[in-house]
Design a protein around this motif. Structure first.
Motif, mmCIF file in Angstrom:
data_model
loop_
_atom_site.group_PDB
_atom_site.id
_atom_site.type_symbol
_atom_site.label_atom_id
_atom_site.label_comp_id
_atom_site.label_asym_id
_atom_site.label_seq_id
_atom_site.Cartn_x
_atom_site.Cartn_y
_atom_site.Cartn_z
ATOM 1 N N ASP A 132 -6.004 4.021 1.979
ATOM 2 C CA ASP A 132 -6.645 3.130 2.960
ATOM 3 C C ASP A 132 -7.930 2.560 2.354
ATOM 4 O O ASP A 132 -8.947 3.244 2.250
ATOM 5 C CB ASP A 132 -6.947 3.930 4.237
ATOM 6 C CG ASP A 132 -7.522 3.061 5.341
ATOM 7 O OD1 ASP A 132 -8.204 2.067 5.046
ATOM 8 O OD2 ASP A 132 -7.296 3.391 6.521
ATOM 9 N N LYS A 133 -7.864 1.284 1.967
ATOM 10 C CA LYS A 133 -8.985 0.666 1.243
ATOM 11 C C LYS A 133 -10.251 0.578 2.089
ATOM 12 O O LYS A 133 -11.357 0.709 1.586
ATOM 13 C CB LYS A 133 -8.594 -0.737 0.761
ATOM 14 C CG LYS A 133 -7.507 -0.724 -0.277
ATOM 15 C CD LYS A 133 -8.015 -0.164 -1.588
ATOM 16 C CE LYS A 133 -6.847 0.175 -2.488
ATOM 17 N NZ LYS A 133 -7.218 0.977 -3.646
ATOM 18 N N GLU A 134 -10.067 0.330 3.391
ATOM 19 C CA GLU A 134 -11.242 0.203 4.265
ATOM 20 C C GLU A 134 -11.986 1.545 4.322
ATOM 21 O O GLU A 134 -13.212 1.589 4.217
ATOM 22 C CB GLU A 134 -10.767 -0.205 5.660
ATOM 23 C CG GLU A 134 -11.794 -1.002 6.435
ATOM 24 C CD GLU A 134 -11.218 -1.518 7.729
ATOM 25 O OE1 GLU A 134 -11.801 -1.218 8.768
ATOM 26 O OE2 GLU A 134 -10.161 -2.187 7.679
ATOM 27 N N THR A 135 -11.207 2.609 4.469
ATOM 28 C CA THR A 135 -11.812 3.949 4.497
ATOM 29 C C THR A 135 -12.492 4.252 3.165
ATOM 30 O O THR A 135 -13.598 4.797 3.133
ATOM 31 C CB THR A 135 -10.738 5.021 4.799
ATOM 32 O OG1 THR A 135 -10.069 4.655 5.990
ATOM 33 C CG2 THR A 135 -11.334 6.396 4.948
ATOM 34 N N GLU A 136 -11.841 3.884 2.075
ATOM 35 C CA GLU A 136 -12.424 4.135 0.753
ATOM 36 C C GLU A 136 -13.794 3.475 0.621
ATOM 37 O O GLU A 136 -14.758 4.099 0.168
ATOM 38 C CB GLU A 136 -11.506 3.585 -0.347
ATOM 39 C CG GLU A 136 -10.305 4.461 -0.614
ATOM 40 C CD GLU A 136 -9.384 3.869 -1.664
ATOM 41 O OE1 GLU A 136 -9.832 3.030 -2.455
ATOM 42 O OE2 GLU A 136 -8.203 4.248 -1.670
ATOM 43 N N LEU A 138 0.796 -1.226 0.000
ATOM 44 C CA LEU A 138 0.000 0.000 0.000
ATOM 45 C C LEU A 138 0.833 1.283 0.000
ATOM 46 O O LEU A 138 0.299 2.353 -0.140
ATOM 47 C CB LEU A 138 -0.936 0.023 1.209
ATOM 48 C CG LEU A 138 -2.138 -0.915 1.087
ATOM 49 C CD1 LEU A 138 -2.920 -0.931 2.386
ATOM 50 C CD2 LEU A 138 -3.030 -0.504 -0.055
ATOM 51 N N GLU A 139 2.139 1.122 0.157
ATOM 52 C CA GLU A 139 2.971 2.325 0.207
ATOM 53 C C GLU A 139 2.877 3.057 -1.132
ATOM 54 O O GLU A 139 3.013 2.454 -2.200
ATOM 55 C CB GLU A 139 4.412 1.909 0.460
ATOM 56 C CG GLU A 139 5.332 3.072 0.700
ATOM 57 C CD GLU A 139 6.774 2.601 0.827
ATOM 58 O OE1 GLU A 139 7.651 3.397 0.528
ATOM 59 O OE2 GLU A 139 6.976 1.443 1.206
ATOM 60 N N ALA A 189 -1.045 2.692 -5.160
ATOM 61 C CA ALA A 189 -2.115 2.562 -4.164
ATOM 62 C C ALA A 189 -3.119 1.469 -4.535
ATOM 63 O O ALA A 189 -4.119 1.314 -3.857
ATOM 64 C CB ALA A 189 -2.836 3.889 -4.009
ATOM 65 N N THR A 216 -7.575 9.332 0.749
ATOM 66 C CA THR A 216 -7.586 8.424 1.905
ATOM 67 C C THR A 216 -6.198 7.847 2.191
ATOM 68 O O THR A 216 -6.087 6.919 2.990
ATOM 69 C CB THR A 216 -8.552 7.248 1.657
ATOM 70 O OG1 THR A 216 -8.082 6.508 0.533
ATOM 71 C CG2 THR A 216 -9.975 7.713 1.411
ATOM 72 N N SER A 217 -5.192 8.345 1.511
ATOM 73 C CA SER A 217 -3.822 7.808 1.623
ATOM 74 C C SER A 217 -3.796 6.309 1.347
ATOM 75 O O SER A 217 -3.032 5.567 1.967
ATOM 76 C CB SER A 217 -3.234 8.081 3.012
ATOM 77 O OG SER A 217 -3.223 9.453 3.256
#
Lengths: 126, 106
Positions: free
Chosen positions: A37-41, A5-6, B43, A34-35
């Motif tokens: 962050d898949k969960e946040t997305e 994820l970086e 990403a 969201t930088s």
């Protein structure tokens, strides 16, 4: 292999020309917000889908708002949210509707854009 | 350093000494491999760093995770050995890895 994820320094893309920007949700824009962050997305997209549906019901539904001032407030809310999550087709449709909030064709265009986004989000969240 | 070969769509081979821990996508971008766009910068949000892992390496590299699989839905001409290069981390066990760049990205 664990998902990496970086975020590497992205190359410059001409705005509006990237493949992602042509989709109902620009996932690259959302990933930046969201930088990565898949969960946040996923959470944000589900919230947006719900909000967009509520807004469309208030704008174009059977019991829609009749006061122009109230209608415009909802349209602006939707436009702001859409911009944040990368739903730029919804944002554009809302922007056009702001110029003439009683135009039926613009109402239809906004509804179509929201339906596209809903389908896209439900497809991702399946 | 791990040897990595990225074969561009026109057949040009880019033989790269890759640092362990970096991703195949990062190495492709650093070496200006044509056809790897990496719009999202790693990403896993765009499917523009799609590659085909060479058949001999597909088992070692492994299958994509769910998130990557979802993104591969947006890629062009997906095959059984398709991966997003931003999700392949270089390690000693991938020494000699060969990947191929597709005709075009998403």
């Amino acid at each position: 292999m664990v998902a990496h994820l970086e975020i590497f320094e992205p190359p410059q893309c001409e705005q509006g020309k990237s493949p992602s920007s042509e989709r109902p949700i620009d996932l690259v824009h959302l990933a930046r917000q969201t930088s990565g962050d898949k969960e946040t997305e996923t959470e944000v997209l589900c919230l947006f889908a719900r909000q967009a549906r509520q807004c469309v019901n208030q704008i174009c539904g059977t019991n829609h708002l009749t006061e122009t001032k109230d209608l415009l407030a909802v349209v602006r809310t939707l436009r702001g949210s859409a911009n944040s999550v990368g739903a730029f087709s919804v944002s554009r449709a809302a922007q056009y509707l702001e110029t003439d909030p009683m135009d039926g064709q613009l109402h239809d265009a906004l509804t179509d854009a929201v339906v596209d986004v809903e389908n896209f989000i439900f497809g991702l969240a399946r | 350093m791990t040897k990595l070969t990225i074969v561009a769509n026109d057949g040009t081979k880019f033989e790269i000494d890759a640092e362990n821990g970096s991703t195949v996508m990062e190495n492709a971008i650093r070496n200006a491999v044509p056809g790897i766009e990496a719009e999202c910068g790693g990403a896993c949000a765009c499917a523009t760093c799609h590659v085909y892992v060479d058949n001999e390496w597909s088992e070692t590299v492994g299958a994509p995770e769910v998130m990557e699989e979802d993104m591969l839905d947006f890629a062009f001409d997906v095959r059984p050995t398709s991966r997003l290069s931003c999700q392949i981390k270089v390690s000693d066990e991938l020494d000699g890895l060969v990947v191929h760049v597709p005709e075009r990205q998403a």
